[in-house]
Design a protein around this motif. Structure first.
Motif, short mmCIF file in Angstrom:
data_model
loop_
_atom_site.label_atom_id
_atom_site.label_comp_id
_atom_site.label_asym_id
_atom_site.label_seq_id
_atom_site.Cartn_x
_atom_site.Cartn_y
_atom_site.Cartn_z
N HIS A 54 0.84 -1.20 0.00
CA HIS A 54 0.00 0.00 0.00
C HIS A 54 0.88 1.25 0.00
CE1 HIS A 54 -3.30 2.73 0.67
NE2 HIS A 54 -2.73 3.19 1.77
N ALA A 55 0.88 1.94 -1.12
CA ALA A 55 1.65 3.19 -1.23
C ALA A 55 0.71 4.28 -1.73
CB ALA A 55 2.82 3.00 -2.21
N PRO A 56 0.10 5.03 -0.82
CA PRO A 56 -0.91 6.01 -1.22
C PRO A 56 -0.35 7.11 -2.11
CG PRO A 56 -0.28 6.33 1.07
CD PRO A 56 0.34 5.04 0.63
N VAL A 57 -1.19 7.55 -3.03
CA VAL A 57 -0.85 8.62 -3.97
C VAL A 57 -1.66 9.84 -3.59
CG1 VAL A 57 -0.88 9.32 -6.38
CG2 VAL A 57 -0.38 6.94 -5.78
N GLY A 58 -1.06 11.02 -3.66
CA GLY A 58 -1.75 12.25 -3.28
C GLY A 58 -3.06 12.43 -4.02
N PHE A 59 -4.04 12.99 -3.32
CA PHE A 59 -5.35 13.21 -3.94
C PHE A 59 -5.27 14.03 -5.23
CE2 PHE A 59 -7.00 12.80 0.61
CZ PHE A 59 -7.39 11.48 0.45
N PRO A 60 -4.39 15.05 -5.33
CA PRO A 60 -4.34 15.83 -6.57
C PRO A 60 -4.01 14.99 -7.81
CG PRO A 60 -3.26 17.04 -4.81
CD PRO A 60 -3.54 15.66 -4.28
N VAL A 61 -3.26 13.90 -7.63
CA VAL A 61 -2.94 13.03 -8.78
C VAL A 61 -4.22 12.42 -9.34
CG1 VAL A 61 -1.72 10.95 -9.51
CG2 VAL A 61 -0.63 12.54 -7.91
N MET A 62 -5.07 11.89 -8.44
CA MET A 62 -6.35 11.34 -8.86
C MET A 62 -7.22 12.41 -9.48
SD MET A 62 -9.82 11.23 -8.06
CE MET A 62 -9.93 11.75 -6.35
N TRP A 63 -7.27 13.58 -8.84
CA TRP A 63 -8.15 14.65 -9.31
C TRP A 63 -7.75 15.13 -10.70
CZ3 TRP A 63 -12.71 15.95 -7.53
CH2 TRP A 63 -13.30 17.12 -7.98
N ASP A 64 -6.44 15.28 -10.93
CA ASP A 64 -5.96 15.71 -12.26
C ASP A 64 -6.31 14.67 -13.32
OD1 ASP A 64 -4.95 17.98 -11.12
OD2 ASP A 64 -2.88 17.28 -11.05
#
Length: 289
Positions: A54-64
């Motif tokens: 589990h290596a979470p990715v910042g929310f802005p990456v998903m949003w973009d």
């Protein structure tokens, strides 16, 4: 609040490092910005403990990526409306996006718009996903799906290719037309008040306590459901009235002080959707195949 990059470090407790376990934390927000330096380590806020994969990715990456997908879908993005709901410690969130250019009137005078709901989390509360449905203006209900399953999911550590996701989303407005048509069927199907309350009592308000085989009924929930049912008196004794009672329960979630409403709403939405998907509900409201 949501623009930080989660920090992943080996889990250490009382001087002991745990193999293949990691602490996921949020950097402190100081003087208008998130602070990532080691000097701020003691001020980091805990989010969760995870294993290696589990290596979470910042929310802005998903949003973009989502924004690119919507642009590539070709659907009309004029005058979008956003409604954010942020969980404790900014570890999870949901957002509703209302698409006013896509209006549906499944019943005369009953206006709906297309709505997308996005869930995401750094603490593995939610599997990252987008669901599309209809948003009823009169009561602000986000309507659970009765026919079309318009959901896009992905593993938390990845996100769908924007072009591929855009191609999927492009078909959703047409598919929601089919969803809206099913509403008229529910309007034309008689469901008495007694039938509606009996359905809620047995399918929503009945539960087991712990390992006990004995079933109990949450009478407070039955009473609250009856109050909500009365709010939709204008819909008559119909399947559509029962349906709106259930979607109202899923949409208008309240809680005591410090209640994590994002997670509570997600849990109740899943419960309501699971009920609406059952053969028992579809038969009662006239949608059985």
């Amino acid at each position: 609040e949501l623009t930080y990059e989660p920090i992943r470090t080996p889990l250490v407790h009382d001087g002991v490092t745990f193999d293949n376990h990691f602490a996921i934390t949020r950097p402190p927000f100081i003087d208008g910005e998130f602070k990532y330096g080691e000097e701020y380590k003691e001020q980091r806020l805990p989010i969760t403990v995870s294993k290696t994969n589990h290596a979470p990715v910042g929310f802005p990456v998903m949003w973009d990526s989502l924004s690119s997908s919507l642009l590539q879908s070709g659907i009309d993005l004029s005058n979008l409306q956003y409604r954010f709901n942020i969980a404790q410690n900014n570890a999870a969130f949901s957002v509703d996006i209302i698409f006013p250019r896509y209006e549906f009137e499944p019943v005369v005078g009953d206006i709906h718009s297309m709505r997308a709901r996005i869930y995401d989390s750094h603490d593995m509360t939610f599997k990252r996903h987008i669901s599309f449905g209809l948003y009823r203006y009169w009561c602000s209900n986000g309507c659970s799906s009765v026919k079309e399953q318009l959901i896009v999911e992905s593993k938390h550590t990845t996100w769908s290719d924007p072009e591929k996701l855009g191609a999927v989303v492009a078909n959703f407005p047409a598919r929601l037309e089919a969803e809206a048509e099913s509403y008229q069927t529910m309007v034309d199907t008689k469901v008495t008040r007694e039938q509606a309350m009996e359905y809620i009592r047995h399918n929503l308000a009945t539960y087991r306590k712990g390992s006990s085989r004995k079933l109990s009924v949450n009478e407070k929930m039955v009473e609250e459901s009856a109050r909500i049912y009365n709010m939709y008196e204008n819909l008559g004794e119909t399947g559509y009235r029962l349906y709106n009672t259930l979607t109202h329960i899923a949409t208008h979630v309240e809680g005591r002080e410090n209640t994590d409403l994002v997670r509570k709403q997600a849990r109740i939405e899943q419960q309501i959707q699971a009920n609406i998907d059952t053969p028992a509900f579809k038969e009662l409201v006239g949608l059985a195949a």
